[in-house]
Design a protein around this motif. Structure first.
Motif, short mmCIF file in Angstrom:
data_model
loop_
_atom_site.label_atom_id
_atom_site.label_comp_id
_atom_site.label_asym_id
_atom_site.label_seq_id
_atom_site.Cartn_x
_atom_site.Cartn_y
_atom_site.Cartn_z
N LEU A 195 -65.39 -47.55 12.27
CA LEU A 195 -66.03 -46.98 13.47
C LEU A 195 -66.91 -45.79 13.08
O LEU A 195 -67.99 -45.59 13.63
CB LEU A 195 -64.97 -46.55 14.49
N ARG A 196 -66.42 -45.00 12.13
CA ARG A 196 -67.19 -43.82 11.70
C ARG A 196 -68.55 -44.25 11.14
O ARG A 196 -69.58 -43.64 11.44
CB ARG A 196 -66.39 -43.07 10.63
N ARG A 197 -68.54 -45.31 10.33
CA ARG A 197 -69.82 -45.78 9.77
C ARG A 197 -70.74 -46.29 10.86
O ARG A 197 -71.95 -46.07 10.84
CB ARG A 197 -69.57 -46.90 8.78
N ARG A 198 -70.14 -46.97 11.83
CA ARG A 198 -70.97 -47.57 12.89
C ARG A 198 -71.56 -46.50 13.80
O ARG A 198 -72.73 -46.59 14.19
CB ARG A 198 -70.09 -48.54 13.69
N PHE A 199 -70.76 -45.49 14.15
CA PHE A 199 -71.20 -44.53 15.18
C PHE A 199 -71.64 -43.17 14.61
O PHE A 199 -72.17 -42.34 15.35
CB PHE A 199 -70.10 -44.31 16.22
N GLY A 200 -71.34 -42.92 13.35
CA GLY A 200 -71.86 -41.70 12.72
C GLY A 200 -71.11 -40.42 13.05
O GLY A 200 -71.62 -39.33 12.80
N PHE A 201 -69.89 -40.51 13.59
CA PHE A 201 -69.13 -39.27 13.87
C PHE A 201 -68.50 -38.75 12.57
O PHE A 201 -68.56 -39.41 11.53
CB PHE A 201 -68.06 -39.53 14.95
N ARG A 202 -67.90 -37.58 12.66
CA ARG A 202 -67.11 -37.03 11.54
C ARG A 202 -65.64 -37.24 11.85
O ARG A 202 -65.23 -37.12 13.01
CB ARG A 202 -67.39 -35.54 11.37
N ALA A 203 -64.86 -37.51 10.81
CA ALA A 203 -63.43 -37.80 11.03
C ALA A 203 -62.55 -36.71 10.42
O ALA A 203 -62.76 -36.29 9.28
CB ALA A 203 -63.08 -39.15 10.42
N TYR A 204 -61.57 -36.27 11.22
CA TYR A 204 -60.62 -35.22 10.80
C TYR A 204 -59.22 -35.79 10.98
O TYR A 204 -58.85 -36.16 12.10
CB TYR A 204 -60.83 -34.01 11.71
#
Ligand SMILES: Cc1ncc(COP(=O)(O)O)c(C=O)c1O
Length: 411
Positions: A195-204
């Protein structure tokens, strides 16, 4: 309203106390790790977070003593000003390497690390933070203290649905426990990183219960899932497998350096004590060098889980040393814990709002330092409880009340 009105009206605990089932703030007057002393009586500790049993390891004890001799008992100030020790920096370097990140920053507690980092990263009104429904309170407080929009999601399907409102989310941080602390359930980090790759958010991720437990030498949940490179920030605490106190956030150097100078819980709070820092560092080194700890841990986990499931308890799909025993009713959980304590086993009840109403559980956790007789005795005690109290047997995960129907206002 008079400012102390809510204190004077506070009655929540009195009923439970009156019934003799009050399970909180129990006083321990001694500990050997797998056993503790309560009112001078020995109990098997089945409710700690001492996942590698290192709180009493000779090298950890020695390091803590030596640090007191060399630096004294306190840093008496913030790291920013007068409290920064070479020990903090050594620990940061070794932690960063341990979780596969360029940099790490040590705080005086895990709660302060999550609160300070998440609130600072989401300090602008233009950002959004997506926070998993079952996240730890320190993450919840971090999102609240920030200024960004907060979206609480319930599982990754829900996260995906909410993210799909926009094609890209460069302004967003997704924060999630990697191992949910009450149920021992592991988050699907591979899907999160897709999902991070698809939507470009940062993950914590909050890996309080994964560091020192999952992955090679306890490198953590992201390493175990093979996705460390796709998780931007990894949080860990020293108050569980690392046998101390304190916490850290690891990630790219620019972000860590920013937090080092901006996180208010770091710069306006005294540095982690020398003994706690040295204990965490020693525990990290022991964990990295002693594979037998992990062998014994997982052997004990398999033994206890098999036994408890044979008795009929539902363990809610946990695959970690946290083994929840599903009870359902709050009062039944209190009764079961009290009976366990009376029979020599220390555990903790987990009730609403830590879990949804009606999904109370007893949280047990396993250590490599438990001997088989400890676990056998604990199984006997839970077997007796299951025969004497109306514990639900054979519950399935999909038969639990749906979280959507629950009151989530406490979030
Ligand atoms: C998932 C999780 N995150 C953060 C924390 C906070 O850690 P600390 O005990 O170091 O304040 C805890 C501890 O309870 C936890 O379980």
């Amino acid at each position: 309203m008079e400012i102390f009105e809510s204190c004077y009206r506070f009655q929540d605990h009195t009923l439970i106390k009156a019934s003799g089932l009050y399970p909180y703030f129990r006083t321990l007057d001694g500990s050997e790790g797998p056993t503790v002393s309560v009112d001078g009586q020995r109990k098997i500790m089945m409710g700690s977070n001492n996942y590698l049993g290192l709180t009493h390891h000779p090298e950890v004890l020695r390091a803590a003593h030596e640090a007191i001799d060399r630096y004294g008992t306190s840093c008496t100030g913030s790291r920013l000003l007068n409290g920064n020790l070479d020990l903090h920096e050594t620990l940061e370097g070794e932690l960063a390497r341990h979780v596969g990140k360029p940099s790490a920053l040590v705080f005086a507690s895990g709660f302060l690390a999550n609160l300070g980092a998440v609130s600072q990263l989401c300090a602008s009104q233009d950002c959004a933070v997506f926070s998993a429904r079952d996240n730890h309170a320190s993450l919840i407080e971090g999102t609240r203290a920030g200024k960004g929009r907060v979206v609480i999601y319930d599982g990754l399907d829900d996260l995906e649905r909410r993210l799909s409102e926009h094609p890209r989310w460069e302004n967003a941080l997704v924060v999630t426990d990697a191992v949910f602390s009450m149920t021992g359930r592991v988050a699907d980090l591979r899907r999160l990183t897709h999902l991070r790759r698809r939507f470009g958010f940062r993950a914590y991720i909050d890996d309080a219960h994964g560091i020192g437990v999952l992955g090679k030498h306890g490198a953590g949940s992201a390493a175990a899932a093979g996705v460390s490179g796709d998780i931007d920030l990894i949080f860990g605490t020293f108050s569980k497998a690392l046998a101390s106190m304190g916490g850290f956030v690891a990630g790219e150097s620019a972000v860590i350096d920013y937090l080092r100078h901006k996180a208010r819980t770091l710069i306006f709070s005294a540095a982690l004590t020398p003994s706690a820092t040295a204990a965490a560092l020693a525990a990290l080194r022991v964990m990295q060098s002693d594979q037998t700890l992990f062998d014994r841990l997982w052997d004990n986990v398999a033994f206890f889980k098999r036994g408890i499931e044979d008795i009929g308890f539902f363990t809610m799909g946990s695959t970690t040393p946290i083994i929840p025993l599903f009870i359902g009713s709050e009062s039944l959980a209190f009764r079961a814990c009290k009976q366990a304590l009376d029979d020599g086993v220390f555990t903790t009840p987990v009730v609403y709002p830590a879990v949804p109403l009606g999904q109370a559980l007893i949280r047990t956790s396993i250590m490599p330092t438990h001997q088989k007789p400890h676990l056998e005795q604990a199984l006997d005690v839970f077997d007796k409880i299951a025969r004497q109290l109306p514990i639900p047997k054979g519950v399935r995960a999909d038969s639990l009340p749906q979280a959507e129907k629950m009151d989530l206002s406490y979030l």
